[in-house]
Design a protein around this motif. Structure first.
Motif, short mmCIF file in Angstrom:
data_model
loop_
_atom_site.label_atom_id
_atom_site.label_comp_id
_atom_site.label_asym_id
_atom_site.label_seq_id
_atom_site.Cartn_x
_atom_site.Cartn_y
_atom_site.Cartn_z
N UNK A 108 0.85 -1.26 -0.13
CA UNK A 108 -0.13 -0.06 -0.06
C UNK A 108 0.95 1.09 -0.05
N UNK A 109 0.37 2.49 0.19
CA UNK A 109 1.08 3.49 -0.03
C UNK A 109 0.95 4.19 1.63
N UNK A 124 2.31 14.09 -3.95
CA UNK A 124 1.57 13.31 -3.00
C UNK A 124 0.21 13.28 -3.33
N UNK A 125 -0.60 13.84 -4.14
CA UNK A 125 -1.90 13.60 -4.53
C UNK A 125 -2.06 12.34 -5.38
N UNK A 126 -1.28 11.98 -6.14
CA UNK A 126 -1.41 10.76 -7.11
C UNK A 126 -0.74 9.62 -5.97
N UNK A 131 -5.66 10.43 -0.41
CA UNK A 131 -6.10 10.19 1.00
C UNK A 131 -5.28 11.31 1.88
N UNK A 132 -4.50 12.32 1.34
CA UNK A 132 -3.54 13.44 1.98
C UNK A 132 -2.45 13.03 2.55
N UNK A 133 -1.57 13.79 3.08
CA UNK A 133 -0.48 13.44 3.69
C UNK A 133 0.04 14.36 4.67
N UNK A 168 2.30 9.76 3.09
CA UNK A 168 0.99 9.68 3.01
C UNK A 168 0.29 8.99 4.17
N UNK A 169 -1.02 9.39 4.50
CA UNK A 169 -2.02 9.16 5.29
C UNK A 169 -2.34 7.64 5.12
#
Length: 169
Positions: A108-109, A124-126, A131-133, A168-169
């Motif tokens: 996962x990320x 970060x968006x991609x 989900x945000x960061x 990443x969140x």
């Protein structure tokens, strides 16, 4: 995989993209480059050219299912043209790489480092799957001011390094 006449059922592997762009190079031999003897060989295409070709095909890939006769491929969905010899086809959806999945081995990320200012694929968006960061500052120790002393000894000092990370969140 692409569809073509090379195998039964018309399905071949993506390595055909490499073969499509193979180049023939030749060298002349002889007195004063008279080319009395010519040696030719096949040369691999530049990796970027193959990658660009596959990405173009990937972006237009068609989902298919096998026909009852075991030879034909039927497009899944409405208003989709049947794939031709140059199209990339698939039969199963790709797993979601955003979420951890033990079965596929995907981590996962979540917790992945990203570039908060980039607008491309490292952004970060991609990478965080929207989900945000979070921003985090880490301080760690690393070797610095290293010096080589004759013979065979390297002495370093330890320095504290501060680094701002986006995770990443």
């Amino acid at each position: 995989m692409t569809r073509g006449p090379e195998t039964p059922g018309g399905v071949i592997s993506a390595d055909v993209a490499v073969k499509l762009f193979m180049q023939t190079d030749c060298k002349c031999h002889g007195l004063s480059s008279s080319c009395t003897l010519r040696t030719c060989w096949k040369k691999m295409p530049p990796f970027r050219k193959v990658g660009d070709h596959l990405l173009e095909r990937f972006n237009g890939a068609s989902k298919v299912m096998g026909g009852n006769d075991g030879k034909t491929l039927i497009p899944v969905g409405q208003n989709i043209k049947p794939p031709d010899k140059q199209d990339l086809i698939y039969s199963d959806e790709s797993p979601d790489f955003c979420l951890a999945n033990r079965k596929t081995g995907s981590l996962g990320t979540r917790g992945r480092m990203c570039n908060s200012t980039a607008m491309d694929i490292s952004g970060c968006d991609l990478l965080c799957c929207e989900r945000g960061y979070r921003e985090e500052t880490v301080v760690f120790e690393e070797n610095c001011l290293c010096r080589f002393h004759w013979c065979c000894v390297v002495q370093c000092k330890k320095c504290l390094v501060r680094k701002d990370l986006s995770l990443c969140h």
